[in-house]
Design an enzyme around this catalytic site. Structure first.
Site, PDB file in Angstrom:
ATOM      1  N   HIS A  27      -4.565   6.874 -36.137  1.00 19.75           N
ATOM      2  CA  HIS A  27      -2.763   7.158 -34.681  1.00 19.75           C
ATOM      3  C   HIS A  27      -2.665   5.597 -34.266  1.00 19.75           C
ATOM      4  O   HIS A  27      -2.963   4.860 -34.441  1.00 19.75           O
ATOM      5  CB  HIS A  27      -3.673   7.887 -33.647  1.00 19.75           C
ATOM      6  CG  HIS A  27      -4.806   6.544 -32.566  1.00 19.75           C
ATOM      7  ND1 HIS A  27      -5.433   6.733 -32.586  1.00 19.75           N
ATOM      8  CD2 HIS A  27      -3.782   6.585 -31.096  1.00 19.75           C
ATOM      9  CE1 HIS A  27      -6.411   5.859 -32.452  1.00 19.75           C
ATOM     10  NE2 HIS A  27      -5.188   5.307 -30.291  1.00 19.75           N
ATOM     11  N   HIS A  43       0.519  -0.275 -33.551  1.00 23.39           N
ATOM     12  CA  HIS A  43      -0.620  -0.913 -34.500  1.00 23.39           C
ATOM     13  C   HIS A  43      -1.353   0.234 -34.643  1.00 23.39           C
ATOM     14  O   HIS A  43      -1.456   1.621 -33.582  1.00 23.39           O
ATOM     15  CB  HIS A  43      -1.058  -2.287 -34.701  1.00 23.39           C
ATOM     16  CG  HIS A  43      -1.992  -1.569 -33.386  1.00 23.39           C
ATOM     17  ND1 HIS A  43      -1.966  -1.773 -32.382  1.00 23.39           N
ATOM     18  CD2 HIS A  43      -3.488  -1.886 -33.424  1.00 23.39           C
ATOM     19  CE1 HIS A  43      -2.762  -2.026 -30.826  1.00 23.39           C
ATOM     20  NE2 HIS A  43      -3.829  -1.577 -31.900  1.00 23.39           N
TER      21      HIS A  43
END
Length: 176
Positions: A43, A125
């Site tokens: 995620h 990220h």
């Protein structure tokens, strides 16, 4: 007294993208490069909330429901390693403005609600590997995945039986 939960807001990867990223990771990073994050746990964190009471969770969910922002397209085309935190990551060379705005809103709401927020700037990220104890070779540019972001999710992080599991608790659609 209610128990607190370890929570965070994030963007979920579409299943097809998640599977492509997992295959790419397996092809480009040796097994000893670090501990791969489970495919189901991939995620992009927007705001880490930490330990949150049920009351504070309800307040944060109400605030999240008030966000009116259009969706956007996310392009994953960058990768790197943070040696200090021993993480290998996948991210964006150019972060969409709406992604940064969404993260800023969620982090500000969390901070105002008393949730600790990291003083480090937001660096969008996806953590690919943890415990990367030595420098790894990052694949050369040329890889990319693009997908529309139409919602964000509140997750609970639970550690049980030696495994970390993220459970989606609530979702909000990004308005057009």
């Amino acid at each position: 007294m209610s128990e607190s939960k370890r929570l965070f807001f994030a963007i979920e990867l579409p299943d097809a993208t998640r599977q492509e990223v997992v295959r790419w990771r397996a092809e480009h990073f040796p097994q000893d490069a670090g501990r791969p994050v489970a495919a189901a746990n991939l995620h992009l964190t927007l705001a880490f909330l930490g330990e949150v009471s049920a009351e504070k969770q309800r307040a944060l969910e109400t605030l999240a429901g008030r966000i009116r922002q259009p969706g956007f397209t996310l392009q994953l085309d960058d990768a790197g390693q943070w040696l200090r935190s021993r993480v290998v990551w996948l991210g964006c060379r150019q972060s969409p403005r709406r992604l940064l705005q969404l993260a800023d809103m969620l982090r500000a709401q969390a901070s105002r609600s008393g949730c600790w927020q990291s003083p480090t700037p937001f660096h969008p990220h996806i953590t690919l590997l943890r415990d990367a104890s030595h420098a790894v070779t990052i694949p050369p540019p040329g890889f990319h995945w693009t997908f529309p972001v139409t919602e964000f999710v509140l997750y609970e992080s639970q550690f049980a039986a030696g495994r970390l599991r993220y459970t989606a608790l609530n979702r909000w659609t990004l308005k057009t």
